[in-house]
Design an enzyme around this catalytic site. Structure first.
Site, PDB file in Angstrom:
ATOM      1  N   GLU A 166      35.432  46.347  44.372  1.00  0.00           N
ATOM      2  CA  GLU A 166      36.692  46.891  43.853  1.00  0.00           C
ATOM      3  C   GLU A 166      37.098  48.208  44.520  1.00  0.00           C
ATOM      4  O   GLU A 166      37.107  49.264  43.891  1.00  0.00           O
ATOM      5  CB  GLU A 166      36.601  47.081  42.340  1.00  0.00           C
ATOM      6  CG  GLU A 166      36.419  45.791  41.576  1.00  0.00           C
ATOM      7  CD  GLU A 166      36.505  45.973  40.068  1.00  0.00           C
ATOM      8  OE1 GLU A 166      36.577  47.132  39.614  1.00  0.00           O
ATOM      9  OE2 GLU A 166      36.484  44.975  39.353  1.00  0.00           O
ATOM     10  N   GLU A 355      33.713  38.575  39.305  1.00  0.00           N
ATOM     11  CA  GLU A 355      33.530  39.185  37.977  1.00  0.00           C
ATOM     12  C   GLU A 355      34.631  38.694  37.061  1.00  0.00           C
ATOM     13  O   GLU A 355      35.786  38.594  37.470  1.00  0.00           O
ATOM     14  CB  GLU A 355      33.618  40.721  38.016  1.00  0.00           C
ATOM     15  CG  GLU A 355      32.427  41.458  38.533  1.00  0.00           C
ATOM     16  CD  GLU A 355      32.600  42.969  38.433  1.00  0.00           C
ATOM     17  OE1 GLU A 355      31.908  43.665  39.184  1.00  0.00           O
ATOM     18  OE2 GLU A 355      33.426  43.450  37.628  1.00  0.00           O
TER      19      GLU A 355
END
Length: 444
Positions: A166, A355
């Protein structure tokens, strides 16, 4: 719906991150990370929580990996703490730290689990932050040396690698808004961190390709479907701006498209400053897969009082939409929408959902946690994912976030995402109903 509906080659796994679970902050020769120092001094972590013990995975990794096997997952995704293997961020490696990850990897292999290693999951060595961290030109050389160390050390037995976790998350929250470590603010810090990160994700991929035979290399992006609150031109304008930042800022350079400048003049000025054609070429790398990490859609409205982006979030609860304990909107529809958006890129590699999960206000009662809302969340999102698979989208797998309740960054220990409940006084784990649901689902 059954796991077998996704096909025999679909990959099921679960993910954790070093800074959130390991603890042992000063054991085994580990150096301080930016989260160790930020948590200790910033006052921005809920209830003054610190990650010094976290879930004590450092000492309990065998039982936790056994839990992954018990649940029926095939993949265990974990990260390497840069400051555990290189306490000063560069220089001589820490043999104790290197040995710890050998033990984790070997335990995975012994349990017939496939290890997926994330190289950078937000926990920069504090020694490098003292030099400027991701805003400093020197960070790329240090990162490349770290990647090569890990590739050479573990590449003969680990073939699946994730370069970054991320990047928009840590560059925006850590270097523009100051909400996360290292707590820096301002556009200059943000854009410098973005550019060095965009170079790092491609450089890291190339190093892994050269050092690890038969490597399967990806990187991961947080993503959200961005929705204008109304169909007014101003709301649609700011929705495009937020989409440029949250969803396009790193994937497009990796695909060789450069930074997404067309929809926002601010990014064009950034592009002129940072991205010569040579650097645009350097930012490209042909990943074997792209990890998408989605937790919520984001509805925005125009607000001229907000500097630069002029956008304001319209929260789910104010729109009477279903939401998690974090206030994040639950929407399998928009989960599917953002995956379609990424899948539409030309030459997009296979997508893995690296995720996905939800935090709720879990209560431990007589050793049980009845988390029906989390089970409903997974059912909705998996149904949306199966629909995409049936449409023919190239989606290779799905990883749950996360194995156990952990140190959830600025939320401290208040946000519980795990399939196992963690008692943070004793570090004892208790399987939640959602964990039992996953065990049954994966056997189906």
């Amino acid at each position: 719906m059954k796991a077998s509906d996704f096909g025999p080659d679909f990959l099921w796994g679960i993910a954790v991150a070093a800074a959130q679970v390991e603890g042992a902050a000063l054991e085994g020769g580990k150096g301080l990370s930016i989260w160790d120092t930020f948590a200790a001094r910033s006052g921005k972590i809920k209830k003054a929580a610190v990650p010094s013990v976290a879930c004590d995975f450092y000492h309990r990794y065998k039982e936790d990996i056994t839990a992954v096997k018990f649940l029926g997952f095939k993949i265990f995704r974990f990260s390497i703490a840069w400051s555990r293997v290189l306490p000063a961020g560069r220089g001589l490696p820490n043999q104790d730290g290197l040995g710890f990850y050998h033990r984790v990897i070997d335990e995975c292999l012994q349990q017939c689990l496939v290890p997926y290693i994330t190289l950078y999951h937000w926990d920069l060595p504090d020694a490098l932050e003292q030099e400027g961290g991701w805003t400093a030109f020197s960070i790329n050389e240090a990162f490349n040396n770290f990647v090569k160390l890990c590739a050479v050390e573990y590449g003969y037995k680990v073939k699946h690698w994730i370069v970054l976790n991320e990047p928009f998350g840590y560059t925006s929250l850590g270097y523009m808004l100051g909400m996360h470590a290292p707590g820096k603010t301002g556009l200059n810090n943000f854009f410098a961190a973005v550019h060095h990160t965009a170079l790092a994700q491609a450089d890291g991929g190339r190093i892994l390709r050269s050092e690890v035979s038969k490597a399967h290399i990806g990187t991961t992006y947080s993503c959200s479907k961005i929705l204008p609150h109304t169909n007014s031109p101003n709301d649609e304008l700011v929705a495009r701006r937020i989409d440029c930042l949250m969803n396009r800022l790193f994937i497009e350079p990796a695909l060789g498209l450069g930074y997404p400048t067309a929809d926002w003049e601010l990014l064009e000025r950034f592009n002129v400053r940072f991205a010569t054609w040579r650097l645009t070429a350097r930012m490209r790398f042909d990943f074997d897969f792209i990890g998408l990490q989605n937790y919520f859609p984001l509805t925005v409205k125009y607000n001229p009082l907000i500097p630069v982006i002029q956008a304001w979030e319209v929260k789910a609860k104010n729109r009477k939409r279903p939401h998690t304990g974090m206030g994040w909107e639950v929407s399998g529809l928009h989960f599917a929408g953002i995956i379609r958006q990424f899948a539409a890129y030309e030459n997009m590699p296979p997508i893995m959902i690296s995720e996905n999960g939800a935090a709720y206000h879990d209560k431990l009662i007589s050793g049980r946690v009845h988390d029906d809302e989390r089970v409903a969340f997974f059912k909705e999102y998996l149904a949306a994912l199966l629909e995409l698979k049936n449409e023919g989208l190239n989606i290779s797998g799905y990883l749950v976030w996360t194995l156990m309740d952990n140190f959830e960054w600025a939320e401290g220990y208040q946000a519980r995402f795990g399939l196992m409940y963690t008692d943070f006084k004793t570090r004892e784990r208790f399987m939640k109903d959602s964990g039992h649901w996953w065990k049954d689902f994966l056997a189906s």
